[in-house]
Scaffold this motif. Sequence first.
Motif, PDB file in Angstrom:
ATOM      1  N   TYR A  96       0.847  -1.194   0.000  1.00  0.00           N
ATOM      2  CA  TYR A  96       0.000   0.000   0.000  1.00  0.00           C
ATOM      3  C   TYR A  96       0.881   1.241   0.000  1.00  0.00           C
ATOM      4  O   TYR A  96       2.064   1.177   0.344  1.00  0.00           O
ATOM      5  CB  TYR A  96      -0.914   0.012   1.227  1.00  0.00           C
ATOM      6  CG  TYR A  96      -0.185   0.273   2.525  1.00  0.00           C
ATOM      7  CD1 TYR A  96      -0.149   1.547   3.085  1.00  0.00           C
ATOM      8  CD2 TYR A  96       0.501  -0.746   3.180  1.00  0.00           C
ATOM      9  CE1 TYR A  96       0.537   1.795   4.263  1.00  0.00           C
ATOM     10  CE2 TYR A  96       1.190  -0.508   4.357  1.00  0.00           C
ATOM     11  CZ  TYR A  96       1.196   0.770   4.891  1.00  0.00           C
ATOM     12  OH  TYR A  96       1.880   1.022   6.059  1.00  0.00           O
ATOM     13  N   SER A  97       0.315   2.381  -0.368  1.00  0.00           N
ATOM     14  CA  SER A  97       1.088   3.619  -0.377  1.00  0.00           C
ATOM     15  C   SER A  97       0.359   4.769   0.307  1.00  0.00           C
ATOM     16  O   SER A  97       0.827   5.912   0.245  1.00  0.00           O
ATOM     17  CB  SER A  97       1.430   4.018  -1.820  1.00  0.00           C
ATOM     18  OG  SER A  97       0.255   4.212  -2.583  1.00  0.00           O
ATOM     19  N   SER A  98      -0.774   4.489   0.925  1.00  0.00           N
ATOM     20  CA  SER A  98      -1.525   5.524   1.639  1.00  0.00           C
ATOM     21  C   SER A  98      -2.422   4.847   2.669  1.00  0.00           C
ATOM     22  O   SER A  98      -2.709   3.645   2.562  1.00  0.00           O
ATOM     23  CB  SER A  98      -2.386   6.333   0.661  1.00  0.00           C
ATOM     24  OG  SER A  98      -3.432   5.511   0.151  1.00  0.00           O
ATOM     25  N   PRO A  99      -2.887   5.586   3.677  1.00  0.00           N
ATOM     26  CA  PRO A  99      -3.830   5.001   4.636  1.00  0.00           C
ATOM     27  C   PRO A  99      -5.071   4.433   3.952  1.00  0.00           C
ATOM     28  O   PRO A  99      -5.593   3.393   4.376  1.00  0.00           O
ATOM     29  CB  PRO A  99      -4.184   6.188   5.547  1.00  0.00           C
ATOM     30  CG  PRO A  99      -2.958   7.042   5.527  1.00  0.00           C
ATOM     31  CD  PRO A  99      -2.469   6.948   4.108  1.00  0.00           C
ATOM     32  N   PHE A 100      -5.531   5.085   2.892  1.00  0.00           N
ATOM     33  CA  PHE A 100      -6.709   4.567   2.196  1.00  0.00           C
ATOM     34  C   PHE A 100      -6.420   3.229   1.524  1.00  0.00           C
ATOM     35  O   PHE A 100      -7.219   2.292   1.619  1.00  0.00           O
ATOM     36  CB  PHE A 100      -7.214   5.565   1.153  1.00  0.00           C
ATOM     37  CG  PHE A 100      -8.338   5.008   0.322  1.00  0.00           C
ATOM     38  CD1 PHE A 100      -9.584   4.761   0.880  1.00  0.00           C
ATOM     39  CD2 PHE A 100      -8.148   4.693  -1.015  1.00  0.00           C
ATOM     40  CE1 PHE A 100     -10.619   4.210   0.126  1.00  0.00           C
ATOM     41  CE2 PHE A 100      -9.163   4.158  -1.778  1.00  0.00           C
ATOM     42  CZ  PHE A 100     -10.409   3.911  -1.205  1.00  0.00           C
ATOM     43  N   GLU A 101      -5.285   3.127   0.837  1.00  0.00           N
ATOM     44  CA  GLU A 101      -4.934   1.851   0.204  1.00  0.00           C
ATOM     45  C   GLU A 101      -4.785   0.756   1.255  1.00  0.00           C
ATOM     46  O   GLU A 101      -5.188  -0.396   1.025  1.00  0.00           O
ATOM     47  CB  GLU A 101      -3.651   1.996  -0.606  1.00  0.00           C
ATOM     48  CG  GLU A 101      -3.819   2.798  -1.893  1.00  0.00           C
ATOM     49  CD  GLU A 101      -2.579   2.759  -2.763  1.00  0.00           C
ATOM     50  OE1 GLU A 101      -1.599   2.095  -2.387  1.00  0.00           O
ATOM     51  OE2 GLU A 101      -2.586   3.404  -3.833  1.00  0.00           O
ATOM     52  N   THR A 125      -8.365   6.107  -4.756  1.00  0.00           N
ATOM     53  CA  THR A 125      -9.003   7.073  -3.872  1.00  0.00           C
ATOM     54  C   THR A 125     -10.457   6.647  -3.675  1.00  0.00           C
ATOM     55  O   THR A 125     -10.999   5.894  -4.506  1.00  0.00           O
ATOM     56  CB  THR A 125      -8.989   8.488  -4.468  1.00  0.00           C
ATOM     57  OG1 THR A 125      -9.789   8.499  -5.667  1.00  0.00           O
ATOM     58  CG2 THR A 125      -7.568   8.943  -4.794  1.00  0.00           C
ATOM     59  N   PRO A 126     -11.103   7.114  -2.613  1.00  0.00           N
ATOM     60  CA  PRO A 126     -12.518   6.757  -2.425  1.00  0.00           C
ATOM     61  C   PRO A 126     -13.378   7.149  -3.620  1.00  0.00           C
ATOM     62  O   PRO A 126     -14.251   6.385  -4.040  1.00  0.00           O
ATOM     63  CB  PRO A 126     -12.909   7.544  -1.168  1.00  0.00           C
ATOM     64  CG  PRO A 126     -11.634   7.675  -0.399  1.00  0.00           C
ATOM     65  CD  PRO A 126     -10.572   7.862  -1.443  1.00  0.00           C
TER      66      PRO A 126
END
Length: 218
Positions: free
Chosen positions: A34-39, A68-69
């Motif tokens: 992953y590369s972000s909290p969302f991922e 992204t969402p």
Amino acid sequence: MAKLYQRKMNKEEILSFFTKLRDDNPTPTTELIYSSPFELLVAVLLSAQATDKGVNKATIPMFKVANTPEAIAALGIEGIKDYIKTIGLFNTKAENLYKTCVILRDKFSSIVPDNRKDLESLPGVGRKTANVILNTAFKQPTMAVDTHIFRVGNRTGLAPGKDVLEVEQELLKRIPKDFMLDAHHWLILLGRYICVARKPKCAACLVYNECHFKEKTA
């Protein structure tokens, strides 16, 4: 299910247990890519009853198109299914992921919450998933107890408990503060590769001497 033993590790054994794990792997992390909290949230949401490798195989192509969402919500449930159909329970997971993305977009300005209450309000996000996000993305000293950590906690005598919540509470109480942030990763890796369910690899275990398992293998 892992056997429960009355005898728990003492403080000295626990300190030695985590010191050895830290010395061997000073910077442990999740095997989810992953590369972000969302991922990370997406990957953990999809990981129930699935391997990290299997989740990564599905999410890497999806994240190249939508990470992204707003973008994943725009795929729609059927579009999400096309990417995650190799993962178990993909129909339910696709619906939950879609709903979660819509809520993040409309209620949280597409920002992953950094608190348990808001995280657990998202479809498909339970206590374990919330703990992973809080610990891994936001560096909070939480403990996500899955089947591997439940087994290790009971089998070794580190934190015996009759259910995952009891093991979680025992771990939070018994793990020294200096080790708490990374403890989840050390324990899950130990359970995934060494302290496996059927034939634990005790002879290869770094914490053989600290472990109280009565049926250690040669």
